[in-house]
Enzyme design. Structure first.
Site, PDB file in Angstrom:
ATOM      1  N   GLU A  31       3.774   1.209   8.448  1.00 48.51           N
ATOM      2  CA  GLU A  31       5.187   0.901   8.172  1.00 48.51           C
ATOM      3  C   GLU A  31       5.346   0.161   6.847  1.00 48.51           C
ATOM      4  O   GLU A  31       6.449   0.020   6.345  1.00 48.51           O
ATOM      5  CB  GLU A  31       5.756   0.023   9.295  1.00 48.51           C
ATOM      6  CG  GLU A  31       6.048   0.800  10.560  1.00 48.51           C
ATOM      7  CD  GLU A  31       6.686  -0.063  11.633  1.00 48.51           C
ATOM      8  OE1 GLU A  31       6.770  -1.303  11.443  1.00 48.51           O
ATOM      9  OE2 GLU A  31       7.087   0.502  12.660  1.00 48.51           O
ATOM     10  N   HIS A  91      -5.291  -0.705   7.244  1.00 55.78           N
ATOM     11  CA  HIS A  91      -5.789   0.626   7.634  1.00 55.78           C
ATOM     12  C   HIS A  91      -6.525   0.544   8.972  1.00 55.78           C
ATOM     13  O   HIS A  91      -6.379   1.428   9.821  1.00 55.78           O
ATOM     14  CB  HIS A  91      -6.789   1.157   6.599  1.00 55.78           C
ATOM     15  CG  HIS A  91      -6.222   1.374   5.230  1.00 55.78           C
ATOM     16  ND1 HIS A  91      -6.568   0.606   4.149  1.00 55.78           N
ATOM     17  CD2 HIS A  91      -5.347   2.301   4.770  1.00 55.78           C
ATOM     18  CE1 HIS A  91      -5.937   1.038   3.069  1.00 55.78           C
ATOM     19  NE2 HIS A  91      -5.181   2.062   3.423  1.00 55.78           N
TER      20      HIS A  91
END
Ligand code: PAF
Length: 288
Positions: free
Chosen positions: A151, A40
Site C-alpha cells: 500500500e 517486502h
C-alpha cells in the site's frame, strides 16, 4: 538452509507453478524490484497466508524509469535478497534477464486511465505504462491465484486493481500495509539514497501526513490543512510534487472527511523522491 529455486525464464517458472497446482497448492506471487526490506518481507509473509507455493519476482523494470531517473543507480543486491527469501521459505524466485521480459521487437504497452491519472503521472508520465505492462506480463507468466503489492505505492495498487479487473486477468490482487521505521518513515528501497541528515529530515513526511489526517478527521477544512502541510514540507527542504486528499478506490479528488479517503504525498529531498500515504479510516493501531 535450502534456498528458493531461481527461474530465469517464463517457461521454467510455469513448469514449477504447474507442478505446485498438480500437488494441490495455491500459488502466490509477490512482484518486487529487489533490494528487499522489511516492507517486502511482510508481503511475502502475507502471501504465505494465502498460498502453499510462494514466488517472488525480482526485476528492475526499465520501462517504468524515465531516462533522467535512477534506473542505473537503483539498488541491486540479489545475493542478499535470496538469503532473506530463503529465511522465509519462499519456494521460487523469478529473476528474468531484461530480454526475457522485453525480447527484441517488443512493441506493447498496457495503458491505464482512471486511477493512473494525476498524482504520480503528473511528474512521471511514463511510470504507470511501464508498471502496468510489466505487471501484466508477470501475472500472465506466473498465473498465480493471488498477487500482493504494498500500500506504500498506493496509486500503483489502485492502477493494478483497475487493469486486472478491466482485462479479466484471473488473479486476486491484495494490498499489504505500509511498514514503517520507528520515526514513521515508510520503508522503501530508495531510502538507501538518504544521507544521515536527509534521513532525519525524511521523518517530516509521515509527520505531516499524520497531522493532516488527524486534522481533516477532526473536521478542519482539507484545503487549508493540505496547504499548511505543503508549506511545512517546503520549509523543511522538500520540493513537494503533491499532498492531496483522494478517494481511496478511484483516487478522484475529494474535499471532505470520509472513511474512504486517503492523503497521498510525493516530495523530493535533494535527489531522493519520497512517496507515502495514509488513510482516514481508523487503524487498529499506530500509523494509518
Ligand atoms: O513496486 C514495485 O516494486 C514495482 O513497481 C513493481 C510492482 C514490482 C513493478 O515493477
Amino acid at each position: 538452509m535450502i534456498g528458493p529455486k531461481v527461474y530465469e525464464t517464463v517457461a521454467d517458472m510455469r513448469q514449477a507453478v504447474d507442478a505446485a497446482r498438480a500437488a494441490g497448492e495455491r500459488v502466490a506471487l509477490v512482484p518486487t524490484m529487489g533490494a528487499l526490506h522489511e516492507g517486502h518481507l511482510s508481503l511475502v509473509r502475507a502471501a504465505r497466508e494465502h498460498a502453499g507455493h510462494v514466488i517472488v519476482s525480482i526485476f528492475v523494470n526499465p520501462t517504468q524509469f524515465a531516462p533522467t531517473e535512477d534506473f542505473d543507480a537503483y539498488p541491486r543486491d540479489s545475493e542478499a535478497d535470496l538469503k532473506l527469501l530463503a529465511g522465509l521459505g519462499v519456494e521460487g524466485v523469478f529473476m528474468p534477464p531484461a530480454t526475457e521480459i522485453y525480447p527484441p521487437g517488443f512493441a506493447t504497452v498496457v495503458s491505464v486511465g482512471g486511477p493512473a491519472e494525476g498524482l504520480e503521472s503528473a511528474t512521471r508520465p511514463h511510470f504507470f505504462g511501464g508498471v502496468a505492462t510489466v505487471v501484466t506480463k508477470l501475472l500472465l507468466a506466473a498465473l498465480p491465484d493471488v498477487a500482493i503489492f504494498g500500500e506504500k505505492d498506493y496509486q500503483q495498487l489502485c492502477v493494478i486493481r483497475r487493469f486486472v479487473r478491466d482485462l479479466d486477468i484471473p488473479v486476486e490482487i491484495l494490498g499489504g500495509p505500509t511498514v514503517r521505521e520507528e520515526d514513521g518513515l515508510a520503508m522503501s528501497s530508495r531510502n538507501r539514497y538518504l544521507g544521515t541528515e536527509a534521513r532525519r529530515t525524511a521523518a517530516l513526511v509521515p509527520q505531516v501526513l499524520n497531522e493532516a489526517i488527524e486534522r481533516i478527521d477532526a473536521g478542519e477544512e482539507a484545503s487549508t490543512v493540505l496547504a499548511e502541510g505543503t508549506a511545512r514540507l517546503t520549509q523543511g527542504g522538500f520540493a513537494v510534487d503533491y499532498l492531496e486528499l483522494r478517494d481511496a478506490e478511484t483516487l478522484a479528488p475529494v474535499d471532505a472527511q470520509s472513511a474512504r479517503a486517503r492523503v497521498l504525498v510525493a516530495a523530493k529531498l535533494g535527489q531522493t523522491r519520497l512517496i507515502d500515504n495514509m488513510s482516514l479510516a481508523r487503524p487498529a493501531n499506530g500509523w494509518r
